[in-house]
Design an enzyme around this catalytic site. Structure first.
Site, PDB file in Angstrom:
ATOM      1  N   LYS A 223      93.707  32.319  -1.415  1.00  0.00           N
ATOM      2  CA  LYS A 223      93.976  33.083  -0.198  1.00  0.00           C
ATOM      3  C   LYS A 223      94.752  34.364  -0.524  1.00  0.00           C
ATOM      4  CE  LYS A 223      93.877  28.862   2.574  1.00  0.00           C
ATOM      5  NZ  LYS A 223      94.676  27.709   3.022  1.00  0.00           N
TER       6      LYS A 223
ATOM      7  N   LYS B  76      86.378  30.160   0.210  1.00  0.00           N
ATOM      8  CA  LYS B  76      87.302  30.999  -0.555  1.00  0.00           C
ATOM      9  C   LYS B  76      86.796  31.295  -1.973  1.00  0.00           C
ATOM     10  CE  LYS B  76      90.429  27.862   0.188  1.00  0.00           C
ATOM     11  NZ  LYS B  76      89.988  27.114   1.362  1.00  0.00           N
TER      12      LYS B  76
ATOM     13  N   VAL C 244      91.125  32.397   5.122  1.00  0.00           N
ATOM     14  CA  VAL C 244      92.589  32.403   4.968  1.00  0.00           C
ATOM     15  C   VAL C 244      93.256  31.945   6.261  1.00  0.00           C
ATOM     16  CG1 VAL C 244      94.641  33.773   4.430  1.00  0.00           C
ATOM     17  CG2 VAL C 244      92.465  34.334   3.344  1.00  0.00           C
TER      18      VAL C 244
ATOM     19  N   GLY D 201      92.875  29.376   8.252  1.00  0.00           N
ATOM     20  CA  GLY D 201      92.179  28.629   9.302  1.00  0.00           C
ATOM     21  C   GLY D 201      92.186  29.364  10.620  1.00  0.00           C
TER      22      GLY D 201
ATOM     23  N   GLU E  99      87.390  35.789   8.069  1.00  0.00           N
ATOM     24  CA  GLU E  99      88.704  35.448   8.627  1.00  0.00           C
ATOM     25  C   GLU E  99      89.087  33.996   8.352  1.00  0.00           C
ATOM     26  OE1 GLU E  99      91.136  37.328  10.877  1.00  0.00           O
ATOM     27  OE2 GLU E  99      92.110  35.661   9.871  1.00  0.00           O
TER      28      GLU E  99
END
Lengths: 339, 339
Positions: free
Chosen positions: B227, B127, B154, B156, B151
């Site tokens: 996120k 992130k 954010v 998991g 993907e």
């Protein structure tokens, strides 16, 4: 600038939603994908409007609402209908939104196969041909090397087919369990919250336009069973048809049964389950507060995977523009691949 | 048969999950996409294992678990680490799973940019570089004409980025509201159900391995804010960085506040909201029984759209194999486009 010419077959709630969605999003599609989207024909059950240069989407909807048939569309109204529409004008993609028929799947089946044979892509919201002849229809699409997309056939605006195929592509799918019919969920939710009887709640739902005048397809689980078959075939590779689903509807659920369940912390919901061992639609007890404790006309599905655990989606299972949005997303995915 | 050679940088829980996921799914990928997937290098913070012909995925995980470092991998263990790993062997895709660093985004930032410049695709679970320099990193990928997928950064195993981009592509996105941090959700859920204090619940969560020894990133809302920035940039086109998010964590929430909320039918949850007008992570009251009434370490997000109404996803926000499954799905989407 490339062009994509579409024919919209069926001009009830979903077909009209397609026209409105295209009207709202054609500029975005032009800008983002460099494709000009045009409706070159739209047809209801007995008439149509046809123009090779493109029809006005809003005028299509207004004509249908004002006159009840598309033949009243100014200048381009026509009495051509059914399969003949597909011969009346050049097109690239059939947007098929005729009513679901689970007796013989017509007219969706013939329309779809005719489009495939002409080398055209098809996007559908129809469940009939998929529930009765999934393999046959999909293999015809493959044989003719055309795209065939049907996200809107299950769950309306709740993405489940593309969701599982695209965003869970690394995972093996063990099962899908969910609430796939909004009308019955609405009836059961009201019975639970108000303690009212099935008959009274159904009647009220009909008055609100949530249940159909003939509610059989919804309340007897037929609609949910069709969706179950589509998920089984498309996501779990199970070669099944409608008759393989074990179906029980909600018409025998009493307010007493609801009461008993509630006292123990449960609700009764119409649950669809798809796995290698089970194709079933039936009323089941679900825990209050669980993922299946869903109110109103919402749909939900939990996809059980091998790598990612359980992943759930919730969305509006019906609605004109909502269902059309799923068809337009399918059309965009075709534009991405082919244009 | 084509080959896709990957380097896995970072070999903690997520990196090991990537190795296990590849081990479990390489046959499926071979069969379905005609691509042979090979890990040609894997690196932890101080060492690596490198072999141009491919390493054994299970042996990588076992070596790391037994010896604590990959240099003990039989025959191919190495003291090469960091950026030098990317020069040590030919590869096609970097699977970047180093720990998030929101001070300077290293080593993820340098690794990613180096891979881009060498014309390699990158899949990340990180992130830091996305929260601090989203535009810069994405535009470098575009400049070098490579794929960049994130993907797993954010939610998991909860698909939200590909979900919104792919399955809601016809829709305009108005906002995303959700629970994006599993650790805080676990703590708040337990405080609500047990009436326990924040300090005691945090301590128990640490003993269970759900909260980290230094829980700051989670409990102060930093993780959720990262996120939030990633969703703002990738799905709403908002040019924002971490410092633009209004952040408040959960460390000041008392059991008294929880009690008061509960008596009125509410819960306190750490909610992230992304819209044109608001980038916020803060504790909020949510109704018991609402979509936000989520227990345990689950994540959820509701995407508000113009055509499809509200669509929600729920899934496991963390976990080794779960997060790796999102990275493998990203890799598969690259295989589909490029191979």
């Amino acid at each position: 600038m490339k062009e994509c010419k579409v024919i919209v077959m069926g001009f009830g709630a979903v077909g009209q939603g397609v026209a409105r969605a295209i009207s709202l999003k054609k500029d975005m599609i032009k800008e983002r994908f460099n494709v000009e989207l045009k409706i070159v024909a739209a047809a209801d059950s007995s008439s149509s409007a046809i123009c090779a240069d493109g029809l006005d989407e809003e005028l299509l909807v207004n004509t249908k609402n004002e006159f009840g048939k598309l033949s009243n569309y100014p200048e381009y109204g026509s009495t051509i209908s059914g399969l003949d529409v597909l011969d009346a004008v050049e097109y690239d993609c059939l947007m098929e939104a005729t009513p679901t028929n689970i007796t013989d799947a017509e007219p969706a089946l013939s329309l779809t196969l005719k489009a495939f044979k002409a080398g055209k892509d098809v996007v559908t919201s129809n469940k009939g041909h998929l529930a009765l002849k999934f393999r046959e229809v999909v293999s015809e699409a493959e044989k003719n090397n055309v795209e065939f997309k049907y996200e809107a056939s299950v769950g309306g605006a709740m993405p489940i087919i593309n969701f599982t195929k695209e965003t869970l592509s690394s995972c093996g799918i063990k099962s899908i369990v969910g609430i796939l019919n909004g009308t019955t969920n609405y009836i059961l939710s009201r019975m639970a919250s108000e303690g009212s009887s099935y008959d009274i709640t159904l009647k009220e739902s009909q008055e609100l336009g949530i249940a159909e005048t003939d509610p059989t397809q919804d309340v007897e689980g037929i609609d949910a069973a069709c969706k179950t078959v589509i998920l089984a075939n498309s996501l779990l590779g199970i070669d099944a048809t409608y008759s393989d689903v074990d179906v029980e509807g909600i018409s025998n659920i009493t307010s007493q049964a609801m009461d008993l369940a509630r006292k123990e912390g449960y609700l009764i919901k119409l649950i669809a389950e798809v796995s290698k061992d089970k194709l079933q639609v039936s009323p089941r007890l679900v825990k209050k507060g669980s993922a299946y404790d869903l109110s109103g006309t919402l749909n939900m599905a939990t996809v059980r995977t091998d790598l990612a655990g359980d992943v759930s989606v919730i969305g509006l299972g019906a609605g004109s523009l909502e269902t059309a949005s799923a068809m337009l997303t399918d059309l965009i995915s075709i534009l991405k691949v082919k244009y």
